[in-house]
Design a protein around this motif. Structure first.
Motif, PDB file in Angstrom:
ATOM      1  N   ARG A 178     -38.738-104.463 -57.574  1.00 41.68           N
ATOM      2  CA  ARG A 178     -37.788-104.089 -56.441  1.00 41.68           C
ATOM      3  C   ARG A 178     -36.583-104.903 -57.105  1.00 41.68           C
ATOM      4  O   ARG A 178     -35.619-104.160 -56.866  1.00 41.68           O
ATOM      5  CB  ARG A 178     -38.426-104.612 -55.178  1.00 41.68           C
ATOM      6  CG  ARG A 178     -37.264-104.007 -54.037  1.00 41.68           C
ATOM      7  CD  ARG A 178     -37.839-104.609 -52.739  1.00 41.68           C
ATOM      8  NE  ARG A 178     -37.097-105.854 -52.489  1.00 41.68           N
ATOM      9  CZ  ARG A 178     -37.607-106.728 -51.775  1.00 41.68           C
ATOM     10  NH1 ARG A 178     -38.858-106.796 -51.308  1.00 41.68           N
ATOM     11  NH2 ARG A 178     -37.170-107.907 -51.817  1.00 41.68           N
ATOM     12  N   TYR A 179     -36.466-106.067 -57.481  1.00 41.25           N
ATOM     13  CA  TYR A 179     -35.565-106.757 -57.557  1.00 41.25           C
ATOM     14  C   TYR A 179     -34.791-106.168 -58.954  1.00 41.25           C
ATOM     15  O   TYR A 179     -33.563-106.199 -59.067  1.00 41.25           O
ATOM     16  CB  TYR A 179     -35.761-108.491 -57.701  1.00 41.25           C
ATOM     17  CG  TYR A 179     -36.009-109.053 -56.612  1.00 41.25           C
ATOM     18  CD1 TYR A 179     -34.794-109.339 -55.696  1.00 41.25           C
ATOM     19  CD2 TYR A 179     -37.236-109.505 -56.088  1.00 41.25           C
ATOM     20  CE1 TYR A 179     -34.923-109.750 -54.193  1.00 41.25           C
ATOM     21  CE2 TYR A 179     -37.254-109.838 -54.865  1.00 41.25           C
ATOM     22  CZ  TYR A 179     -35.974-110.540 -54.098  1.00 41.25           C
ATOM     23  OH  TYR A 179     -36.140-111.106 -52.807  1.00 41.25           O
ATOM     24  N   VAL A 206     -32.904-111.329 -64.397  1.00 44.23           N
ATOM     25  CA  VAL A 206     -33.484-111.085 -62.995  1.00 44.23           C
ATOM     26  C   VAL A 206     -33.394-112.516 -62.313  1.00 44.23           C
ATOM     27  O   VAL A 206     -33.006-112.327 -61.029  1.00 44.23           O
ATOM     28  CB  VAL A 206     -34.984-110.807 -63.259  1.00 44.23           C
ATOM     29  CG1 VAL A 206     -35.663-110.831 -61.955  1.00 44.23           C
ATOM     30  CG2 VAL A 206     -35.099-109.419 -63.898  1.00 44.23           C
ATOM     31  N   CYS A 207     -33.450-113.690 -63.000  1.00 40.75           N
ATOM     32  CA  CYS A 207     -33.361-114.788 -62.118  1.00 40.75           C
ATOM     33  C   CYS A 207     -32.027-115.043 -61.533  1.00 40.75           C
ATOM     34  O   CYS A 207     -31.590-115.773 -60.503  1.00 40.75           O
ATOM     35  CB  CYS A 207     -33.688-116.041 -62.986  1.00 40.75           C
ATOM     36  SG  CYS A 207     -35.395-116.120 -63.232  1.00 40.75           S
ATOM     37  N   LYS A 240     -30.173-112.683 -60.389  1.00 38.32           N
ATOM     38  CA  LYS A 240     -30.103-111.907 -59.192  1.00 38.32           C
ATOM     39  C   LYS A 240     -30.981-112.306 -58.038  1.00 38.32           C
ATOM     40  O   LYS A 240     -30.915-112.019 -57.038  1.00 38.32           O
ATOM     41  CB  LYS A 240     -30.209-110.342 -59.459  1.00 38.32           C
ATOM     42  CG  LYS A 240     -29.566-109.692 -60.529  1.00 38.32           C
ATOM     43  CD  LYS A 240     -28.465-108.962 -60.207  1.00 38.32           C
ATOM     44  CE  LYS A 240     -27.406-108.540 -61.081  1.00 38.32           C
ATOM     45  NZ  LYS A 240     -26.188-108.148 -60.678  1.00 38.32           N
ATOM     46  N   ALA A 241     -32.303-112.700 -58.187  1.00 36.83           N
ATOM     47  CA  ALA A 241     -33.169-113.066 -57.352  1.00 36.83           C
ATOM     48  C   ALA A 241     -33.901-114.626 -57.863  1.00 36.83           C
ATOM     49  O   ALA A 241     -34.542-114.754 -58.647  1.00 36.83           O
ATOM     50  CB  ALA A 241     -34.446-112.266 -57.425  1.00 36.83           C
ATOM     51  N   ARG A 276     -35.563-116.703 -56.436  1.00 37.80           N
ATOM     52  CA  ARG A 276     -37.024-116.883 -56.326  1.00 37.80           C
ATOM     53  C   ARG A 276     -37.758-116.870 -57.688  1.00 37.80           C
ATOM     54  O   ARG A 276     -38.990-117.358 -57.524  1.00 37.80           O
ATOM     55  CB  ARG A 276     -37.466-115.999 -55.139  1.00 37.80           C
ATOM     56  CG  ARG A 276     -37.557-114.685 -55.718  1.00 37.80           C
ATOM     57  CD  ARG A 276     -38.356-113.511 -54.659  1.00 37.80           C
ATOM     58  NE  ARG A 276     -38.640-114.165 -53.426  1.00 37.80           N
ATOM     59  CZ  ARG A 276     -39.330-113.537 -52.448  1.00 37.80           C
ATOM     60  NH1 ARG A 276     -39.132-112.377 -52.393  1.00 37.80           N
ATOM     61  NH2 ARG A 276     -39.615-114.347 -51.619  1.00 37.80           N
ATOM     62  N   ASP A 298     -33.442-102.640 -57.922  1.00 40.74           N
ATOM     63  CA  ASP A 298     -32.115-102.943 -56.871  1.00 40.74           C
ATOM     64  C   ASP A 298     -30.998-103.635 -58.000  1.00 40.74           C
ATOM     65  O   ASP A 298     -29.852-103.275 -57.630  1.00 40.74           O
ATOM     66  CB  ASP A 298     -32.643-103.740 -55.772  1.00 40.74           C
ATOM     67  CG  ASP A 298     -33.469-103.231 -54.746  1.00 40.74           C
ATOM     68  OD1 ASP A 298     -33.793-101.748 -54.867  1.00 40.74           O
ATOM     69  OD2 ASP A 298     -33.820-103.939 -53.832  1.00 40.74           O
ATOM     70  N   GLY A 299     -31.189-104.715 -58.499  1.00 36.68           N
ATOM     71  CA  GLY A 299     -30.248-105.167 -59.473  1.00 36.68           C
ATOM     72  C   GLY A 299     -29.531-104.309 -60.196  1.00 36.68           C
ATOM     73  O   GLY A 299     -28.321-104.152 -60.464  1.00 36.68           O
ATOM     74  N   GLU A 312     -42.788-107.155 -56.500  1.00 39.88           N
ATOM     75  CA  GLU A 312     -41.550-107.710 -55.999  1.00 39.88           C
ATOM     76  C   GLU A 312     -40.424-107.776 -57.328  1.00 39.88           C
ATOM     77  O   GLU A 312     -39.138-107.589 -57.000  1.00 39.88           O
ATOM     78  CB  GLU A 312     -41.602-109.232 -55.676  1.00 39.88           C
ATOM     79  CG  GLU A 312     -42.357-109.360 -54.237  1.00 39.88           C
ATOM     80  CD  GLU A 312     -42.446-110.773 -53.808  1.00 39.88           C
ATOM     81  OE1 GLU A 312     -42.666-111.787 -54.683  1.00 39.88           O
ATOM     82  OE2 GLU A 312     -42.725-111.228 -52.677  1.00 39.88           O
ATOM     83  N   GLN A 344     -45.230-114.579 -58.722  1.00 36.49           N
ATOM     84  CA  GLN A 344     -44.680-113.612 -57.819  1.00 36.49           C
ATOM     85  C   GLN A 344     -45.523-112.515 -58.028  1.00 36.49           C
ATOM     86  O   GLN A 344     -46.357-112.171 -59.111  1.00 36.49           O
ATOM     87  CB  GLN A 344     -43.311-113.576 -58.338  1.00 36.49           C
ATOM     88  CG  GLN A 344     -42.195-114.727 -58.341  1.00 36.49           C
ATOM     89  CD  GLN A 344     -42.124-115.157 -56.979  1.00 36.49           C
ATOM     90  OE1 GLN A 344     -42.126-114.269 -56.041  1.00 36.49           O
ATOM     91  NE2 GLN A 344     -41.880-116.561 -56.795  1.00 36.49           N
TER      92      GLN A 344
END
Length: 105
Positions: free
Chosen positions: A95-96, A75-76, A78-79, A81, A99-100, A92, A88
């Motif tokens: 979603r990430y 996940v990190c 791809k995102a 943040r 979506d990823g 969120e 977080q």
């Protein structure tokens, strides 16, 4: 979020099928009155494989604590943040994560 996803049978079954590249999956939803969807799956990406592994570990009843290290690392990637372990929102992450996985199709 991850506990809820682990209790989603359609997601678990789809990820089990996704592990085998070249598989065609039929998704039916009588509740939504949709036509059945046929999806041909390619080689799963690293995020999808990490999600499959995590959900498989969550379903093992003999396993104690399950740590989503590999899933979190993917996940990190791809995102950005999510790096640094700052707080977080769970939506969120959801979603990430989804979506990823979709981007890896």
């Amino acid at each position: 979020v991850l506990q809820n996803l682990s209790q989603t049978p359609v997601l678990r079954e789809l990820l089990k099928e996704a592990k085998m590249p070249g598989t065609t999956v039929k998704i039916e939803s009588p509740e939504l009155f949709m036509e059945p969807q046929l999806i041909k799956l390619d080689q799963p990406g690293p995020l999808t494989l990490a999600m499959y592994q995590f959900l498989t570990e969550m379903q093992e009843t003999k396993k104690g604590v399950v740590t989503p290290k590999e899933l979190f690392a993917q996940v990190c990637k791809k995102a950005i943040r999510f790096k640094g372990y700052q707080q977080q929102d769970s939506h969120e992450l959801l979603r990430y994560l989804l979506d990823g996985m979709k981007a890896e199709e």
